[in-house]
Design an enzyme around this catalytic site. Structure first.
Site, PDB file in Angstrom:
ATOM      1  N   ASP A 267      32.270  -6.048 -39.658  1.00 58.38           N
ATOM      2  CA  ASP A 267      33.432  -5.855 -38.809  1.00 58.38           C
ATOM      3  C   ASP A 267      34.292  -7.127 -38.898  1.00 58.38           C
ATOM      4  O   ASP A 267      33.905  -8.138 -39.479  1.00 58.38           O
ATOM      5  CB  ASP A 267      33.007  -5.564 -37.372  1.00 58.38           C
ATOM      6  CG  ASP A 267      34.026  -4.715 -36.615  1.00 58.38           C
ATOM      7  OD1 ASP A 267      35.230  -4.757 -36.980  1.00 58.38           O
ATOM      8  OD2 ASP A 267      33.646  -4.012 -35.669  1.00 58.38           O
ATOM      9  N   TRP A 268      35.487  -7.060 -38.325  1.00 56.03           N
ATOM     10  CA  TRP A 268      36.479  -8.138 -38.455  1.00 56.03           C
ATOM     11  C   TRP A 268      35.866  -9.488 -38.039  1.00 56.03           C
ATOM     12  O   TRP A 268      35.496  -9.680 -36.880  1.00 56.03           O
ATOM     13  CB  TRP A 268      37.688  -7.816 -37.575  1.00 56.03           C
ATOM     14  CG  TRP A 268      38.787  -8.846 -37.614  1.00 56.03           C
ATOM     15  CD1 TRP A 268      38.720 -10.139 -37.206  1.00 56.03           C
ATOM     16  CD2 TRP A 268      40.128  -8.651 -38.080  1.00 56.03           C
ATOM     17  NE1 TRP A 268      39.924 -10.765 -37.378  1.00 56.03           N
ATOM     18  CE2 TRP A 268      40.813  -9.877 -37.924  1.00 56.03           C
ATOM     19  CE3 TRP A 268      40.814  -7.561 -38.606  1.00 56.03           C
ATOM     20  CZ2 TRP A 268      42.151 -10.042 -38.272  1.00 56.03           C
ATOM     21  CZ3 TRP A 268      42.148  -7.727 -38.945  1.00 56.03           C
ATOM     22  CH2 TRP A 268      42.804  -8.946 -38.789  1.00 56.03           C
TER      23      TRP A 268
END
Length: 720
Positions: A267-268
């Site tokens: 994820d980011w």
């Protein structure tokens, strides 16, 4: 390209070029985007060089056919091996045509419509240049304080798995190379992100492995069994290890036990976040742990490109780990047909033709209508044709009904409730007043609302949360309506007029201060682009509501987490031999939620009778049939969702008081009866034992069939 050709391509790449394939960068890094690839602020601090960009593997969050084509063509001229970019984005519940949020879609109990919504989202995204969507999110959620509950389909592993499969089928189709108007799906967040402590985003998760396998993992596995091409790591820890560094979770379980050989993306920023987690001392350690765990793509941090070259050359990381990650990425690009056609489905002409088309909006309307739950109705709804209606509240005219992940949606183009009701009710009806804003109001707004209400026969209150009050980073400890809206409800209630409330929100709410002061409650969630039209048709009775809750509404936030498939405890409330005080209970609230899983009303009524089991004994080779008669006892046609639950009375480990095992939808005319028939087999009775073996236990099982998890007819059988 076959596997040998891809391996040959990898063999011609330098170490730095291979590692650059493992980085995902936002669109401003690339030539051809609207701002001409200008790098500013935090992105400049990442230290990304032109050579890294030229060899990079994927783009984050950019869409638009002409722009995507320009970016891809500019990149292909610079990439030393002619390797195309992957374009990825969060197409969660629609691209430009926005469908209801996933939690609402779950309440439709309609996997076919869910699949169609994903297919339409994929079609619009693909012609706009997107190759991969970061969806579906299949996290099981029991805590409505968590903002991302709106991305989930609820609290039940069976139902979540059903929708996980439907979304993957819709996004991906049968063949990504042939069906260029589909996109690869990325199931998230692996794993158990929905169990974040205190309902707070990015927070710790602490589960036993048995509990994780029993409740939280099934929906991810269902998505992968359906062929989902990608998996995204979650932000949280599992057993004290952040997911992006968790070798046991990613290598042992996901890759080895489940056999997943697709792309794993962080994820980011999650790889670099191993440092504040306390799982890595610096970026080098973060890169080491993530590649060891099997993370193929690092999203929006640069630990890999800065640190992996020296980790490999120093012998700490085997270059084979880099090669296998690159191979998985190239395989996905090949599956999408990008080596043959780097621009794939991107087409300005098709984009203009189909994006936000009437056909797509009609599908969004249908799903919004089937996702809207009637929670209460004391005879006020549907609205009488000749009634003078006052529509009051901050959502009366609002286009903020799309939800937090309506990435390319337009609130301007969303069908507003006031316009939809005016179209249906006739000239001058309804009278419209805001009454207050979402969280603030003025005396002038209140006076206008009270004047409109005083002149009306019936009042419709349009209430709820702003979209930013839920979704990622939208966690709340107070999940009631904002106080200014509760004050508005109280003042309207003083008029003593028939009143219905429509709720626009992204989570189950604590409805105190509103629920008991109105005669009807309609849960519209964030219903999407056609939401106003769907809600208006329910209010006037053109549509008979049929949706059912897939997440319990708490009596108060102090009960949270409250969910239907809980354990009984050794001192259950209401046990025949229990003392009044010394049982598992609250002194100031009931144990049960205000509204249970599976609950939802209709404008007609249904009666159940004649529950039958084909046998009182089941063996592994002889399933039993379960049937019940349902009669529409009202005055209009309706759809009833008949639900089957089972309880294992005694197991190796404690079993829930009820578990959903199936459902049947019956469409019945007034006075018509139908029979819902279920087949229950031994495989459906299996669960994870204390040694993690997955099997059933002989003994007695109770069966519950009815209109919700709390309203059923009961029977029993014995597994032998």
């Amino acid at each position: 390209m076959d596997n040998q050709q891809l391996l040959g391509l990898i063999g011609r790449m330098t170490l730095e070029e291979k590692i650059a394939q493992l980085v995902q960068l936002a669109a401003p890094f690339y030539e051809g985007v609207d701002d001409e690839g200008q790098i500013t602020g935090p992105m400049q601090a990442m230290g990304i060089t032109d050579s890294m960009i030229a060899s990079s593997g994927s783009v984050l969050g950019y869409a638009g056919a002409a722009g995507a084509i320009a970016v891809q063509e500019a990149h292909m001229k610079k990439n030393p091996h002619g390797i195309p970019l992957l374009f990825m984005a969060d197409i969660v519940h629609g691209f430009r045509t926005i469908f209801p949020v996933p939690l609402a879609i779950g309440c439709s109990w309609n996997a076919e419509l869910a699949q169609k919504s994903a297919e339409i989202a994929a079609r619009e995204a693909a012609v706009s240049g997107i190759h991969v969507t970061f969806a579906p999110m299949v996290d099981l959620v029991r805590d409505p304080r968590w903002g991302r509950v709106m991305e989930s389909t609820g609290e039940d592993p069976y139902l979540n798995s059903l929708f996980a499969r439907a979304f993957v089928r819709g996004f991906q189709g049968e063949d990504l190379k042939e069906e260029t108007e589909r996109v690869a799906a990325c199931v998230k967040h692996f794993a158990a992100y929905g169990a974040s402590e205190a309902g707070r985003d990015y927070n710790t998760v602490d589960l036993s492995e048995r509990q994780m396998r029993e409740y939280y993992l099934p929906a991810y596995k269902a998505a992968l069994e359906e062929g989902c091409e990608m998996v995204m790591t979650s932000f949280n820890t599992i057993d004290g290890i952040p997911a992006s560094a968790n070798e046991k979770l990613m290598r042992s379980l996901l890759r080895e036990e489940w056999g997943f050989d697709g792309v794993l993306i962080s994820d980011w920023g999650a790889v670099k976040e191993l440092i504040p987690h306390g799982a890595a001392e610096d970026e080098r350690e973060a890169a080491y742990r993530a590649i060891r765990a099997g993370v193929d793509i690092e999203m929006m941090t640069a630990c890999y490109v800065h640190e992996l070259p020296e980790l490999v050359r120093g012998g700490r990381v085997d270059e084979a780990l880099v090669d296998e990650a690159v191979l998985r990425i190239l395989r996905l690009k090949d599956k999408l047909g990008l080596f043959d056609n780097p621009n794939r489905g991107a087409s300005p002409e098709r984009e203009a033709e189909i994006v936000f088309s009437r056909e797509h909006r009609e599908a969004a309307y249908e799903l919004a209508a089937q996702s809207t739950v009637l929670l209460k109705n004391d005879g006020v709804l549907p609205l009488k044709p000749d009634a003078k209606v006052a529509l009051i509240g901050p959502f009366a005219r609002s286009g903020d009904i799309l939800g937090p992940w309506s990435w390319d949606g337009s609130t301007e183009d969303a069908v507003k409730l006031d316009a939809a009701l005016a179209e249906r009710l006739g000239p001058g009806n309804p009278a419209v007043a805001e009454g207050c804003g979402i969280e603030e109001g003025t005396e002038e707004q209140l006076r206008e609302a009270l004047n409109a209400a005083a002149a009306a026969d019936v009042i419709v209150l349009a209430l709820g949360e702003a979209s930013e009050m839920s979704g990622e980073a939208g966690c709340r400890t107070d999940i009631r309506l904002p106080q200014v809206q509760l004050d508005l409800v109280a003042r309207i209630a003083e008029l003593g007029k028939p009143t219905a409330a429509v709720l626009f929100n992204g989570r189950p709410l604590d409805l105190h201060g509103m629920y008991d002061r109105v005669d009807a409650v309609v849960e519209a969630w964030f219903p999407g682009s056609e939401g106003g039209a769907a809600v208006a048709d329910i209010l006037i009775g053109a549509v008979n509501p049929s949706a059912r809750l897939t997440m319990s509404f708490p009596h108060s936030v102090g009960q949270v987490p409250v969910y239907y498939n809980h354990f009984n405890t050794g001192r259950p409330q209401g046990a025949p031999d229990a003392q009044v005080r010394y049982v598992s209970q609250y002194l100031d609230a009931p144990n049960e939620p205000l509204l249970p899983f599976g609950f939802g009303l209709s404008y007609t009524t249904f009666e159940y009778d004649g529950l039958k089991l084909s046998s009182d004994k089941m063996t592994p080779d002889s399933p039993i049939a379960i049937s019940v008669n349902v009669t529409n006892t009202g005055s209009r046609a309706g759809t009833e969702t008949v639900q089957l639950y089972v309880r294992d009375i005694a197991g190796d480990v404690v079993r829930p008081v009820r578990e959903l095992k199936g459902f049947v939808k019956l469409d019945l005319a007034p006075g018509e009866s139908g029979t819902a028939v279920f087949t229950l087999n031994e495989e459906q009775l299996r669960y994870h034992h204390s040694d993690l073996s997955f099997k059933s236990d002989p003994g007695r099982f109770d069966v519950f069939v009815g209109r919700s998890s709390a309203d059923t007819l009961n029977g029993s059988f014995t597994l032998i």
